[in-house]
Design a protein around this motif. Sequence first.
Motif, short mmCIF file in Angstrom:
data_model
loop_
_atom_site.label_atom_id
_atom_site.label_comp_id
_atom_site.label_asym_id
_atom_site.label_seq_id
_atom_site.Cartn_x
_atom_site.Cartn_y
_atom_site.Cartn_z
N ARG A 1 -9.12 88.03 -36.07
CA ARG A 1 -8.82 88.14 -37.51
C ARG A 1 -7.93 89.36 -37.75
O ARG A 1 -8.32 90.32 -38.44
N ARG A 2 -6.77 89.32 -37.17
CA ARG A 2 -5.82 90.41 -37.24
C ARG A 2 -4.42 89.83 -37.34
O ARG A 2 -4.24 88.61 -37.30
N SER A 3 -3.44 90.69 -37.42
CA SER A 3 -2.06 90.23 -37.47
C SER A 3 -1.64 89.69 -36.10
O SER A 3 -2.32 89.90 -35.09
N VAL A 4 -0.50 89.03 -36.10
CA VAL A 4 0.05 88.53 -34.84
C VAL A 4 0.26 89.69 -33.86
O VAL A 4 -0.15 89.63 -32.70
N GLY A 5 0.88 90.75 -34.36
CA GLY A 5 1.14 91.90 -33.50
C GLY A 5 -0.14 92.52 -32.97
O GLY A 5 -0.23 92.92 -31.80
N ALA A 6 -1.16 92.60 -33.81
CA ALA A 6 -2.43 93.21 -33.39
C ALA A 6 -3.13 92.35 -32.35
O ALA A 6 -3.79 92.88 -31.44
N ASN A 7 -3.00 91.04 -32.44
CA ASN A 7 -3.56 90.17 -31.42
C ASN A 7 -2.94 90.46 -30.06
O ASN A 7 -3.63 90.52 -29.05
N LEU A 8 -1.63 90.64 -30.04
CA LEU A 8 -0.94 90.91 -28.78
C LEU A 8 -1.22 92.32 -28.27
O LEU A 8 -1.39 92.54 -27.07
N ARG B 1 2.09 89.13 -39.99
CA ARG B 1 1.30 88.11 -40.69
C ARG B 1 -0.08 87.97 -40.06
O ARG B 1 -0.23 88.04 -38.84
N PRO B 2 -1.12 87.72 -40.89
CA PRO B 2 -2.44 87.43 -40.31
C PRO B 2 -2.36 86.18 -39.44
O PRO B 2 -1.86 85.14 -39.87
N ALA B 3 -2.83 86.28 -38.22
CA ALA B 3 -2.65 85.18 -37.27
C ALA B 3 -3.34 83.90 -37.71
O ALA B 3 -2.84 82.80 -37.47
N ARG B 4 -4.46 84.02 -38.39
CA ARG B 4 -5.25 82.83 -38.74
C ARG B 4 -4.73 82.07 -39.94
O ARG B 4 -5.26 81.00 -40.27
N VAL B 5 -3.72 82.59 -40.62
CA VAL B 5 -3.14 81.84 -41.75
C VAL B 5 -1.88 81.10 -41.33
O VAL B 5 -1.28 80.40 -42.14
N LEU B 6 -1.48 81.23 -40.08
CA LEU B 6 -0.28 80.56 -39.59
C LEU B 6 -0.54 79.07 -39.40
O LEU B 6 -1.68 78.60 -39.37
N SER B 7 0.54 78.31 -39.25
CA SER B 7 0.41 76.89 -38.95
C SER B 7 -0.21 76.72 -37.57
O SER B 7 -0.27 77.65 -36.76
#
Length: 258
Positions: A103-110, A143-149
């Motif tokens: 539950r973080r941004s795309v960048g934070a996931n990576l 962007r928050p990763a979980r709101v992406l397509s």
Amino acid sequence: MPSDLRPERVLTDAAQPLFPLNVHQLVYTAGTQRLIDGIDLALEQDSRTIIMGPNGAGKSLLLRLLHGLLTPTEGEIRWGETPRMDQARQRQALVFQRPVLLRRSVGANLRFALKLRRYTRAEREERLRHILELANLSHLVDRPARVLSQGEQQRVAIARALVLEPEVLLLDEPTVSLDPASVEVIEELILAAHRRGTKIILVTHDRGQARRLADEIVFLEQGRIVEHSPALQLFQQAGQPQGVAPTKHIPSPLEGEG
């Protein structure tokens, strides 16, 4: 889009080779059901291996057994000269059909993945920049990763797997129900990883994807391998440009793959 993954993978001299992968008389049971039934399999590093078969054939189970997420009931899985499965798993990555993201941004996931290695901050940011560009995710970094397509989320999951440049990438139907643009980007990610030396083991029902990606095809039915052939040989025997038709060993369900 860049044509390759960078920077280059750095292996320690102490790392034991993961290949060849040898599977001997592998069995997995659940209750009284023998879901994987005496599989023997040998895989080398340089080929892209595609696993196909009808629903319930044991494709996903085999992938999880190879990655060490499940313990075989019988038999042996030997990754080269690496003595322990947990050691082998640390040098691999598994991508599921449904992305599992923080539950973080795309960048934070990576960045979370990158913190598992002893990179400097500059090295982490360089690796992050390259993989975001390759996965066409640079514009979504905050962007928050979980709101992406669904397609964008899967690209994040694969980018997170690849940012550490694993020696083996296992994928369980990574493009099911995705839009063509996402499929194209994901397949390019897979090919780029392979060009950098990553072993690809991918489960798919998509015959077209198998034609685009496979060096060899392993076909399962009822927990057993009924065909293991070079992809070109299998397609030539099929004589059907639009799909994989069965050889004398492959039953008719393969015609319904896709």
